[in-house]
Design an enzyme around this catalytic site. Structure first.
Site, mmCIF file in Angstrom:
data_model
loop_
_atom_site.group_PDB
_atom_site.id
_atom_site.type_symbol
_atom_site.label_atom_id
_atom_site.label_comp_id
_atom_site.label_asym_id
_atom_site.label_seq_id
_atom_site.Cartn_x
_atom_site.Cartn_y
_atom_site.Cartn_z
ATOM 1 N N ASP A 71 3.688 9.189 -0.447
ATOM 2 C CA ASP A 71 4.655 9.369 -1.727
ATOM 3 C C ASP A 71 4.417 10.283 -2.615
ATOM 4 O O ASP A 71 3.493 11.065 -2.641
ATOM 5 C CB ASP A 71 4.433 7.886 -2.371
ATOM 6 C CG ASP A 71 2.901 7.737 -2.959
ATOM 7 O OD1 ASP A 71 2.076 7.280 -2.134
ATOM 8 O OD2 ASP A 71 2.678 8.073 -3.974
ATOM 9 N N GLU B 24 -5.587 2.444 7.544
ATOM 10 C CA GLU B 24 -6.276 3.644 7.594
ATOM 11 C C GLU B 24 -7.238 3.826 8.807
ATOM 12 O O GLU B 24 -7.416 5.089 9.145
ATOM 13 C CB GLU B 24 -6.634 4.241 6.312
ATOM 14 C CG GLU B 24 -5.541 4.263 5.205
ATOM 15 C CD GLU B 24 -5.963 4.593 3.873
ATOM 16 O OE1 GLU B 24 -5.360 5.224 3.106
ATOM 17 O OE2 GLU B 24 -7.045 3.963 3.415
ATOM 18 N N MET C 165 -7.243 7.107 -4.724
ATOM 19 C CA MET C 165 -8.010 6.116 -5.118
ATOM 20 C C MET C 165 -9.429 6.015 -4.944
ATOM 21 O O MET C 165 -10.089 5.154 -5.112
ATOM 22 C CB MET C 165 -7.140 4.835 -5.568
ATOM 23 C CG MET C 165 -5.987 4.968 -5.988
ATOM 24 S SD MET C 165 -4.874 3.117 -6.033
ATOM 25 C CE MET C 165 -5.953 2.258 -7.222
HETATM 26 N N1 ADE Z 1 -2.481 6.684 -2.603
HETATM 27 C C1 ADE Z 1 -1.260 6.824 -2.084
HETATM 28 N N2 ADE Z 1 -0.141 7.201 -2.927
HETATM 29 C C2 ADE Z 1 -0.849 6.879 -4.241
HETATM 30 C C3 ADE Z 1 -0.443 6.775 -5.541
HETATM 31 N N3 ADE Z 1 0.824 7.104 -5.931
HETATM 32 N N4 ADE Z 1 -1.273 6.470 -6.375
HETATM 33 C C4 ADE Z 1 -2.745 6.305 -6.178
HETATM 34 N N5 ADE Z 1 -2.835 6.378 -4.851
HETATM 35 C C5 ADE Z 1 -2.223 6.808 -3.857
#
Ligand code: ADE
Length: 230
Positions: A196, A12, A172
């Site tokens: 995602d 990142e 997170m």
């Molecule tokens: N960061 C990117 N994708 C995530 C996910 N599915 N859950 C938690 N943090 C993420």
């Protein structure tokens, strides 16, 4: 002005360090911090490691030890909103902690006494992001980001977070960085590119798109920095 640019994972912040080319590396409190002069302004850059505790530590260190007076976060997120697809950018208007739960005492999810369910990001930088988006010809969505110490790869959990917090994306670190910046009176901006959909395919999608989405986010954050220093 001293600007902190933060991510959670090496991927990142790598595009940012690459763009800067030269920087000083400082080891402090179990982490590496990178300092650089950029267009007459001091920058401090770091990835925190994943999760709320490490990100709170890094944000605090960037402010209290390195003297940053504003903080921009760049990284990836899982989409909750069906309008967000892989590679899309989301700017957090406000953030919450989806795994903070003392509902047993009658409090709402995400709340502890003397805290708040949501912490709002800096309105001026959100405004500025609209200008940057239009200059870059990018579509950037604003929305609520929910944070927790959990990689969400489960449709049911994702839908619960969406319904409980009105969240559009999840990750997170943003919620904990928000709490730190708010407590220390430092304006902050949290940008995420979708990697995602936080569903059963999330881990595969994350692995596939982490680098490209992180790059998208980093490019945008550096354009924000360009605006801030000009
Ligand atoms: N960061 C990117 N994708 C995530 C996910 N599915 N859950 C938690 N943090 C993420």
């Amino acid at each position: 002005m001293k600007i902190a640019i933060m991510g959670a994972m090496p991927e990142e912040i790598a595009p940012i360090l690459e763009k800067l080319g030269s920087y000083k590396t400082i080891e402090y409190a179990g982490n590496r911090y990178y300092e650089a002069a950029y267009r007459g302004v001091d920058l401090v850059i770091a990835y925190s490691k994943i999760g709320k505790v490490f990100s709170a530590l890094t944000a605090t260190t960037m402010i209290e030890h390195f003297g940053a007076d504003r903080l921009l976060f760049s990284g990836v997120a899982g989409a909750i909103s069906s309008t967000l697809k892989v590679g899309d950018l989301i700017v957090a208007t406000k953030l919450s902690q989806h795994d903070l739960d003392i509902t047993a005492f009658g409090h709402p999810y995400g709340y502890v006494p003397e805290g708040a369910v949501f912490v709002a990001a800096d309105k001026q930088m959100i405004e500025l992001s609209k200008k940057v988006a239009s200059e870059m010809g990018k579509c950037v969505q604003e929305g609520i980001i929910a944070t927790g110490d959990q990689f969400v790869a489960n449709e049911e959990r994702k839908n619960w977070i969406g319904a409980t917090f009105g969240a559009d994306a999840l990750e997170m670190e943003g919620g904990s960085v928000a709490v730190v910046c708010d407590a220390l009176g430092v304006p902050f901006f949290i940008l995420r590119a979708i990697s995602d959909a936080a569903d059963m395919d999330a881990s595969f999608s994350f692995d596939e798109f982490l680098q490209t989405s992180a790059q998208e986010s980093a490019e945008f954050v550096m354009k924000m920095v360009d605006q801030l220093v000009s």
